[in-house]
Design an enzyme around this catalytic site. Structure first.
Site, PDB file in Angstrom:
ATOM      1  N   ASP A  63     -35.445  35.588  -2.549  1.00  7.27           N
ATOM      2  CA  ASP A  63     -35.458  36.762  -1.676  1.00  7.27           C
ATOM      3  C   ASP A  63     -35.954  37.983  -2.448  1.00  7.27           C
ATOM      4  O   ASP A  63     -35.245  38.512  -3.299  1.00  7.27           O
ATOM      5  CB  ASP A  63     -34.040  37.043  -1.149  1.00  7.27           C
ATOM      6  CG  ASP A  63     -34.040  38.211  -0.182  1.00  7.27           C
ATOM      7  OD1 ASP A  63     -34.364  37.999   0.996  1.00  7.27           O
ATOM      8  OD2 ASP A  63     -33.756  39.356  -0.611  1.00  7.27           O
ATOM      9  N   TYR A  66     -38.501  46.128  -4.399  1.00 10.71           N
ATOM     10  CA  TYR A  66     -37.840  45.733  -5.657  1.00 10.71           C
ATOM     11  C   TYR A  66     -38.785  45.856  -6.849  1.00 10.71           C
ATOM     12  O   TYR A  66     -38.371  45.755  -7.988  1.00 10.71           O
ATOM     13  CB  TYR A  66     -37.298  44.297  -5.569  1.00 10.71           C
ATOM     14  CG  TYR A  66     -36.327  44.060  -4.432  1.00 10.71           C
ATOM     15  CD1 TYR A  66     -35.721  45.117  -3.767  1.00 10.71           C
ATOM     16  CD2 TYR A  66     -36.010  42.772  -4.014  1.00 10.71           C
ATOM     17  CE1 TYR A  66     -34.837  44.905  -2.711  1.00 10.71           C
ATOM     18  CE2 TYR A  66     -35.120  42.547  -2.964  1.00 10.71           C
ATOM     19  CZ  TYR A  66     -34.548  43.618  -2.315  1.00 10.71           C
ATOM     20  OH  TYR A  66     -33.679  43.400  -1.279  1.00 10.71           O
ATOM     21  N   LYS A 124     -40.367  41.791   2.033  1.00  7.83           N
ATOM     22  CA  LYS A 124     -39.985  42.787   3.049  1.00  7.83           C
ATOM     23  C   LYS A 124     -40.932  43.982   3.050  1.00  7.83           C
ATOM     24  O   LYS A 124     -41.455  44.373   1.998  1.00  7.83           O
ATOM     25  CB  LYS A 124     -38.556  43.297   2.784  1.00  7.83           C
ATOM     26  CG  LYS A 124     -37.544  42.183   2.562  1.00  7.83           C
ATOM     27  CD  LYS A 124     -36.121  42.677   2.407  1.00  7.83           C
ATOM     28  CE  LYS A 124     -35.214  41.544   1.951  1.00  7.83           C
ATOM     29  NZ  LYS A 124     -35.104  41.422   0.492  1.00  7.83           N
ATOM     30  N   HIS A 164     -37.661  45.931   6.342  1.00  8.48           N
ATOM     31  CA  HIS A 164     -36.544  46.139   5.411  1.00  8.48           C
ATOM     32  C   HIS A 164     -35.447  47.041   5.993  1.00  8.48           C
ATOM     33  O   HIS A 164     -34.262  46.748   5.875  1.00  8.48           O
ATOM     34  CB  HIS A 164     -37.090  46.730   4.104  1.00  8.48           C
ATOM     35  CG  HIS A 164     -36.253  46.456   2.909  1.00  8.48           C
ATOM     36  ND1 HIS A 164     -36.777  46.276   1.650  1.00  8.48           N
ATOM     37  CD2 HIS A 164     -34.919  46.338   2.757  1.00  8.48           C
ATOM     38  CE1 HIS A 164     -35.787  46.050   0.784  1.00  8.48           C
ATOM     39  NE2 HIS A 164     -34.659  46.089   1.438  1.00  8.48           N
TER      40      HIS A 164
HETATM   41  P1  NAP Z   1     -24.766  40.304  -5.215  1.00 10.69           P
HETATM   42  O1  NAP Z   1     -25.591  39.093  -5.318  1.00 10.69           O
HETATM   43  O2  NAP Z   1     -23.614  40.342  -4.271  1.00 10.69           O
HETATM   44  O3  NAP Z   1     -24.149  40.707  -6.638  1.00 10.69           O
HETATM   45  C1  NAP Z   1     -24.915  40.810  -7.780  1.00 10.69           C
HETATM   46  C2  NAP Z   1     -23.985  41.312  -8.897  1.00 10.69           C
HETATM   47  O4  NAP Z   1     -22.943  40.355  -9.147  1.00 10.69           O
HETATM   48  C3  NAP Z   1     -24.699  41.520 -10.185  1.00 10.69           C
HETATM   49  O5  NAP Z   1     -24.061  42.592 -10.843  1.00 10.69           O
HETATM   50  C4  NAP Z   1     -24.451  40.210 -10.935  1.00 10.69           C
HETATM   51  O6  NAP Z   1     -24.504  40.418 -12.323  1.00 10.69           O
HETATM   52  C5  NAP Z   1     -23.055  39.855 -10.482  1.00 10.69           C
HETATM   53  N1  NAP Z   1     -22.820  38.399 -10.385  1.00 10.69           N
HETATM   54  C6  NAP Z   1     -23.673  37.449  -9.931  1.00 10.69           C
HETATM   55  N2  NAP Z   1     -23.100  36.234  -9.970  1.00 10.69           N
HETATM   56  C7  NAP Z   1     -21.852  36.415 -10.453  1.00 10.69           C
HETATM   57  C8  NAP Z   1     -20.777  35.526 -10.715  1.00 10.69           C
HETATM   58  N3  NAP Z   1     -20.887  34.219 -10.483  1.00 10.69           N
HETATM   59  N4  NAP Z   1     -19.629  36.044 -11.224  1.00 10.69           N
HETATM   60  C9  NAP Z   1     -19.507  37.374 -11.463  1.00 10.69           C
HETATM   61  N5  NAP Z   1     -20.492  38.260 -11.213  1.00 10.69           N
HETATM   62  C10 NAP Z   1     -21.666  37.793 -10.720  1.00 10.69           C
HETATM   63  O7  NAP Z   1     -25.606  41.620  -4.890  1.00 10.69           O
HETATM   64  P2  NAP Z   1     -27.053  42.058  -4.462  1.00 10.69           P
HETATM   65  O8  NAP Z   1     -28.042  41.817  -5.538  1.00 10.69           O
HETATM   66  O9  NAP Z   1     -26.885  43.443  -3.957  1.00 10.69           O
HETATM   67  O10 NAP Z   1     -27.387  41.136  -3.205  1.00 10.69           O
HETATM   68  C11 NAP Z   1     -28.036  39.919  -3.324  1.00 10.69           C
HETATM   69  C12 NAP Z   1     -29.486  39.996  -2.872  1.00 10.69           C
HETATM   70  O11 NAP Z   1     -29.545  40.444  -1.516  1.00 10.69           O
HETATM   71  C13 NAP Z   1     -30.338  41.032  -3.609  1.00 10.69           C
HETATM   72  O12 NAP Z   1     -30.689  40.628  -4.901  1.00 10.69           O
HETATM   73  C14 NAP Z   1     -31.492  41.163  -2.652  1.00 10.69           C
HETATM   74  O13 NAP Z   1     -32.384  40.073  -2.761  1.00 10.69           O
HETATM   75  C15 NAP Z   1     -30.759  41.156  -1.310  1.00 10.69           C
HETATM   76  N6  NAP Z   1     -30.453  42.519  -0.816  1.00 10.69           N
HETATM   77  C16 NAP Z   1     -31.097  42.948   0.306  1.00 10.69           C
HETATM   78  C17 NAP Z   1     -30.875  44.238   0.769  1.00 10.69           C
HETATM   79  C18 NAP Z   1     -31.563  44.703   2.015  1.00 10.69           C
HETATM   80  O14 NAP Z   1     -31.548  45.910   2.303  1.00 10.69           O
HETATM   81  N7  NAP Z   1     -32.162  43.807   2.775  1.00 10.69           N
HETATM   82  C19 NAP Z   1     -29.987  45.105   0.094  1.00 10.69           C
HETATM   83  C20 NAP Z   1     -29.327  44.607  -1.031  1.00 10.69           C
HETATM   84  C21 NAP Z   1     -29.553  43.317  -1.474  1.00 10.69           C
HETATM   85  P3  NAP Z   1     -25.464  39.557 -13.314  1.00 10.69           P
HETATM   86  O15 NAP Z   1     -26.872  39.645 -12.803  1.00 10.69           O
HETATM   87  O16 NAP Z   1     -25.249  40.227 -14.620  1.00 10.69           O
HETATM   88  O17 NAP Z   1     -24.914  38.149 -13.274  1.00 10.69           O
END
Ligand code: NAP
Length: 342
Positions: free
Chosen positions: A52, A57, A86, A119
């Site tokens: 994704d 990004y 997006k 987005h």
């Molecule tokens: P997330 O996946 O909920 O959390 C990522 C965070 O959690 C990072 O700090 C990561 O650190 C940590 N983490 C990952 N796996 C872990 C585990 N097993 N144990 C403990 N900590 C862990 O957050 P997100 O990146 O906001 O959301 C995921 C994806 O959704 C994004 O990357 C993006 O592709 C998408 N997104 C879309 C939008 C939108 O507007 N459409 C907005 C936000 C996000 P480390 O990397 O250090 O492991």
């Protein structure tokens, strides 16, 4: 061998377009460009087949490099992968949306994208790509000048994207072209009202709604609306505040981390799983797609393995009861922006 077996255990969900989406994907937000090729390569090596990304990004070129390395080494073929990108807010107008869809597909080095999402449901003033150093809500790095809104309705943007869709399993051919390079279309950060509006005119139906979703922001009525409209929901930021701590988001600072929330930790202990796996399973068990991000290969593997065990009804309910309508990805508050979307 192990990779192949975990990959085959990830459910494939059928989209309105007729294509399948792997229920667990790998998110790219905030992965620094210099780490992205490696992260994507390791994610594919761990067994992820769904990536994704987004123009916003600023790491699509590097993500494409990681994909090409995995293909070169024979880990996967292009057809094994499901790639999402997006359209950012500055490119909603007809001419700019077409330009952006081409630019983004080329950046990944791909012939087609599996899914292209609007987005955010807001159009902002056009910024030429050559000047687009801050793909954000602002015109400057110090985040003082918010990019003005642009008068472009979502219907215009959707119609443009429809014209770029390739004929596919369920796509009506009069709206799609043989030169199309987008397989499925979708939206992100839309509410139910916007979904009802969009589906009133869409000729290519939206396949996916991607929204912030975790136990602090469960949004049951939005999920119900999407399900009734045949739209698959993808949950982002499934670990809740975790992703927003590095942004110094005050809402994230002031709340118990979901990875430490009592019902999550209790279920993890019973199942001998990690709290992260429980949070992801809470989503996948309710039929949502998840796209966790991590730059650590051990966590990538841990997060991918979130469909092979079950929470009890009581555990699901206890985690759902954490809901408090708490949104972290809110441009209306994150940087004091006056764009009040939610
Ligand atoms: P997330 O996946 O909920 O959390 C990522 C965070 O959690 C990072 O700090 C990561 O650190 C940590 N983490 C990952 N796996 C872990 C585990 N097993 N144990 C403990 N900590 C862990 O957050 P997100 O990146 O906001 O959301 C995921 C994806 O959704 C994004 O990357 C993006 O592709 C998408 N997104 C879309 C939008 C939108 O507007 N459409 C907005 C936000 C996000 P480390 O990397 O250090 O492991």
């Amino acid at each position: 061998m192990r990779t192949r077996s975990i990959t085959s255990k990830i459910p494939q969900l059928r989209l309105a377009s007729g294509y399948n989406i792997p229920q667990v994907g790998f998110g790219l937000w905030k992965i620094p460009p210099e780490q992205t090729a490696n992260a994507v390569y390791h994610a594919i090596k761990a067994g992820y087949r769904h990536i994704d990304g987004a123009y916003g990004y600023k790491n699509s070129v590097e993500a494409g490099e990681g994909i090409r390395r995995a293909i070169r080494e024979g880990l996967v073929s292009r057809a094994d992968l499901f790639i999402t990108s997006k359209l950012w807010n500055n490119y909603h107008a007809r001419r700019h949306a077409i330009e952006m869809a081409h630019v983004e597909t080329d950046a990944w080095g791909l012939d087609y994208l599996d899914l292209f999402l609007i987005h955010f449901p807001i159009a902002q003033q056009y910024i030429p790509l050559s000047e687009s150093r801050f793909p954000s809500w602002y015109l400057d790095a110090s985040r003082t000048r918010v990019t003005p809104r642009a008068p472009v309705p979502i219907s215009e943007t959707w119609q443009v994207l429809e014209s770029l869709v390739a004929p596919g399993p369920e796509q009506p051919s009069p709206t799609t072209t043989s030169s199309g390079f987008l397989r499925s279309l979708g939206v992100s950060n839309f509410n139910a009202q916007l979904l009802y509006d969009l589906t009133s005119h869409a000729r290519v139906p939206p396949s996916v709604l991607q929204v912030e979703h975790h136990p602090y922001l469960a949004q049951p009525s939005l999920l119900r609306a999407a399900r009734d409209l045949g739209i698959q929901v993808t949950a982002y930021s499934t670990f809740g505040p975790q992703s927003f701590l590095e942004l110094d988001n005050p809402r994230a600072r002031d709340v118990v981390p979901l990875l430490q929330a009592e019902p999550v930790v209790r279920a993890a202990a019973r199942l001998r799983r990690t709290p992260a796996q429980v949070l992801l399973r809470w989503c996948t068990q309710r039929g949502l797609v998840v796209i966790p991000k991590s730059v650590h290969p051990d966590r990538m593997a841990e997060n991918l393995d979130c469909c092979s065990f079950d929470l009890t009804v009581e555990e699901m309910d206890a985690i759902s009861s954490l809901d408090r309508g708490l949104r972290f990805n809110d441009p209306g508050m994150t940087h004091g922006s006056p764009l009040h979307i939610f």
